[in-house]
Design an enzyme around this catalytic site. Structure first.
Site, PDB file in Angstrom:
ATOM      1  N   GLY A  52       0.845  -1.318  -0.023  1.00  0.00           N
ATOM      2  CA  GLY A  52       0.009   0.024  -0.065  1.00  0.00           C
ATOM      3  C   GLY A  52       0.870   1.233  -0.103  1.00  0.00           C
ATOM      4  O   GLY A  52       1.735   1.619  -0.908  1.00  0.00           O
ATOM      5  N   GLU A  53       0.764   2.183   0.849  1.00  0.00           N
ATOM      6  CA  GLU A  53       1.415   3.151   1.163  1.00  0.00           C
ATOM      7  C   GLU A  53       1.959   3.416   2.414  1.00  0.00           C
ATOM      8  O   GLU A  53       1.071   3.474   3.568  1.00  0.00           O
ATOM      9  CB  GLU A  53       0.637   4.573   0.656  1.00  0.00           C
ATOM     10  CG  GLU A  53       1.521   5.783   0.792  1.00  0.00           C
ATOM     11  CD  GLU A  53       2.882   5.902   0.022  1.00  0.00           C
ATOM     12  OE1 GLU A  53       3.180   5.408  -0.923  1.00  0.00           O
ATOM     13  OE2 GLU A  53       3.692   6.289   1.254  1.00  0.00           O
ATOM     14  N   SER A  54       3.286   3.295   2.710  1.00  0.00           N
ATOM     15  CA  SER A  54       3.859   3.160   4.122  1.00  0.00           C
ATOM     16  C   SER A  54       3.418   4.387   4.768  1.00  0.00           C
ATOM     17  O   SER A  54       2.964   4.201   6.103  1.00  0.00           O
ATOM     18  CB  SER A  54       5.269   2.675   4.156  1.00  0.00           C
ATOM     19  OG  SER A  54       5.912   3.694   3.336  1.00  0.00           O
ATOM     20  N   CYS A  94       5.980  -5.376   0.275  1.00  0.00           N
ATOM     21  CA  CYS A  94       6.297  -4.278  -0.302  1.00  0.00           C
ATOM     22  C   CYS A  94       6.199  -2.911   0.742  1.00  0.00           C
ATOM     23  O   CYS A  94       7.150  -2.984   1.670  1.00  0.00           O
ATOM     24  CB  CYS A  94       5.120  -3.676  -1.223  1.00  0.00           C
ATOM     25  SG  CYS A  94       5.732  -2.439  -2.195  1.00  0.00           S
ATOM     26  N   ARG A 105      13.144   3.130   0.342  1.00  0.00           N
ATOM     27  CA  ARG A 105      11.719   3.184  -0.295  1.00  0.00           C
ATOM     28  C   ARG A 105      11.813   3.725  -1.485  1.00  0.00           C
ATOM     29  O   ARG A 105      12.844   4.425  -2.018  1.00  0.00           O
ATOM     30  CB  ARG A 105      10.887   4.059   0.756  1.00  0.00           C
ATOM     31  CG  ARG A 105       9.652   4.377   0.492  1.00  0.00           C
ATOM     32  CD  ARG A 105       8.893   5.147   1.585  1.00  0.00           C
ATOM     33  NE  ARG A 105       7.948   5.658   1.452  1.00  0.00           N
ATOM     34  CZ  ARG A 105       7.612   6.944   1.089  1.00  0.00           C
ATOM     35  NH1 ARG A 105       8.573   7.793   0.915  1.00  0.00           N
ATOM     36  NH2 ARG A 105       6.519   7.480   0.676  1.00  0.00           N
ATOM     37  N   ILE A 145       5.806  -3.042  -7.360  1.00  0.00           N
ATOM     38  CA  ILE A 145       4.897  -1.811  -8.033  1.00  0.00           C
ATOM     39  C   ILE A 145       5.445  -0.572  -6.786  1.00  0.00           C
ATOM     40  O   ILE A 145       5.374  -0.690  -5.561  1.00  0.00           O
ATOM     41  CB  ILE A 145       3.217  -1.780  -7.433  1.00  0.00           C
ATOM     42  CG1 ILE A 145       2.869  -2.902  -8.534  1.00  0.00           C
ATOM     43  CG2 ILE A 145       2.717  -0.552  -7.595  1.00  0.00           C
ATOM     44  CD1 ILE A 145       1.399  -3.490  -8.022  1.00  0.00           C
ATOM     45  N   ARG A 146       5.881   0.430  -7.513  1.00  0.00           N
ATOM     46  CA  ARG A 146       6.822   1.279  -6.679  1.00  0.00           C
ATOM     47  C   ARG A 146       7.489   0.755  -5.448  1.00  0.00           C
ATOM     48  O   ARG A 146       7.264   1.238  -4.147  1.00  0.00           O
ATOM     49  CB  ARG A 146       5.897   2.490  -6.154  1.00  0.00           C
ATOM     50  CG  ARG A 146       5.525   3.586  -7.187  1.00  0.00           C
ATOM     51  CD  ARG A 146       4.675   4.706  -6.951  1.00  0.00           C
ATOM     52  NE  ARG A 146       5.245   5.456  -6.061  1.00  0.00           N
ATOM     53  CZ  ARG A 146       6.470   6.591  -6.419  1.00  0.00           C
ATOM     54  NH1 ARG A 146       6.597   6.573  -7.637  1.00  0.00           N
ATOM     55  NH2 ARG A 146       6.931   7.124  -5.416  1.00  0.00           N
ATOM     56  N   HIS A 171       4.548  -8.056  -4.482  1.00  0.00           N
ATOM     57  CA  HIS A 171       3.398  -8.494  -4.168  1.00  0.00           C
ATOM     58  C   HIS A 171       2.686  -9.893  -4.327  1.00  0.00           C
ATOM     59  O   HIS A 171       2.105 -10.244  -5.563  1.00  0.00           O
ATOM     60  CB  HIS A 171       2.339  -7.500  -4.862  1.00  0.00           C
ATOM     61  CG  HIS A 171       2.559  -6.125  -4.523  1.00  0.00           C
ATOM     62  ND1 HIS A 171       1.568  -5.405  -3.206  1.00  0.00           N
ATOM     63  CD2 HIS A 171       3.156  -5.157  -4.826  1.00  0.00           C
ATOM     64  CE1 HIS A 171       2.139  -4.407  -3.052  1.00  0.00           C
ATOM     65  NE2 HIS A 171       2.919  -3.951  -4.221  1.00  0.00           N
ATOM     66  N   GLU A 226       0.628 -11.415  -3.345  1.00  0.00           N
ATOM     67  CA  GLU A 226      -1.024 -11.555  -3.033  1.00  0.00           C
ATOM     68  C   GLU A 226      -1.746 -11.227  -4.136  1.00  0.00           C
ATOM     69  O   GLU A 226      -2.810 -11.633  -4.240  1.00  0.00           O
ATOM     70  CB  GLU A 226      -1.267 -10.593  -1.815  1.00  0.00           C
ATOM     71  CG  GLU A 226      -1.077  -9.294  -2.178  1.00  0.00           C
ATOM     72  CD  GLU A 226       0.238  -8.687  -1.856  1.00  0.00           C
ATOM     73  OE1 GLU A 226       1.184  -9.364  -1.856  1.00  0.00           O
ATOM     74  OE2 GLU A 226       0.313  -7.235  -1.942  1.00  0.00           O
TER      75      GLU A 226
HETATM   76  N1  GLN Z   1       5.990   3.143  -2.427  1.00  0.00           N
HETATM   77  C1  GLN Z   1       5.125   2.512  -1.416  1.00  0.00           C
HETATM   78  C2  GLN Z   1       5.525   3.017  -0.048  1.00  0.00           C
HETATM   79  O1  GLN Z   1       6.214   3.723   0.297  1.00  0.00           O
HETATM   80  C3  GLN Z   1       5.155   1.179  -1.342  1.00  0.00           C
HETATM   81  C4  GLN Z   1       4.450   0.438  -2.806  1.00  0.00           C
HETATM   82  C5  GLN Z   1       3.646  -0.718  -2.602  1.00  0.00           C
HETATM   83  O2  GLN Z   1       3.382  -0.957  -1.296  1.00  0.00           O
HETATM   84  N2  GLN Z   1       3.231  -1.310  -3.529  1.00  0.00           N
HETATM   85  O3  GLN Z   1       4.906   2.711   0.848  1.00  0.00           O
END
Ligand code: GLN
Length: 208
Positions: free
Chosen positions: A49-51, A81, A110, A138-139, A189, A191
């Site tokens: 997700g987004e930390s 991730c 990150r 993904i990122r 990921h 999942e």
């Molecule tokens: N770039 C996201 C973060 O800093 C992580 C990306 C992801 O979980 N797909 O949290």
């Protein structure tokens, strides 16, 4: 242990995909937003997700310290991730003052792969499995340094321009999956794929 209860930290991110994967392995899988839910769990998944958002929401829901404490006390935990970022003892390129739960003796960078390769897929050789794992990034973060009790499970060769490459000369391997005792983490990921091998490996950690 009969049927283990495994929680998925359900603050933000791809919670449903992890719950689905765990349920396919006959686990009692529950979303975790509150300490009472956390306390029912034999293991915890921290999703992608987004930390930075996850940290904020963990504070808003008042579970941050409890999660940090349970991991430190040995709760088996699997981070993917953003979840891997949340487990890192040391973080590079985090937001200013970005906190993590910690528990994994690694340095994570990150958004490491850079804008040009924000998202990509790769076939990864894993020490745990005979056949490669199809990995969706993904990122994604990568791991730049590991402590002595961390096992490296998979790496990806990288080159080119982008953050985190300053010290690199030519091509290098970057670590994207590790295990330290009962803590497991991947940059990618698992999942989002049908492949349940990593989730099964985590369930084995929880039940062993
Ligand atoms: N770039 C996201 C973060 O800093 C992580 C990306 C992801 O979980 N797909 O949290």
């Amino acid at each position: 242990m009969s049927t283990p209860t495994i929680g998925v930290l359900a603050l933000q991110g791809d919670v449903r995909e992890h719950l689905d994967a765990l349920r396919r392995l006959d686990v009692d899988a529950i979303g975790v937003r509150r300490v009472e839910e956390l306390d029912r769990c034999h293991g915890l998944v921290i999703p992608g997700g987004e930390s930075t958002t996850m940290v904020k929401l963990a504070r808003v829901f008042d579970v941050f310290d409890a999660v940090r404490g349970r991991i430190a006390a040995g709760l088996p935990t699997f981070g993917t991730c953003a979840g891997m970022i949340m487990l890192a003892d040391r973080l590079r390129d985090g937001a200013v003052g970005q906190e993590t739960f910690g528990g994994l003796d690694v340095t994570v960078r990150r958004n490491a792969f850079g804008r040009q390769v924000d998202s990509f897929e790769a076939e990864l050789d894993f020490t745990l499995f005979d056949d490669p794992v199809h990995a969706v990034f993904i990122r994604a973060p990568w791991i730049e340094q590991v402590g002595p009790s961390v096992d490296v499970l998979a790496s990806v060769p990288i080159d080119g321009e982008g953050p985190g490459r300053q010290e690199m000369q030519g091509t290098a391997d970057r670590i994207v999956a590790v295990q330290q005792g009962s803590v497991l983490a991947t940059s990618f990921h698992p999942e989002v794929d049908d492949d349940l091998r990593l989730h099964r490996h985590f369930v084995d950690i929880v039940t062993s």
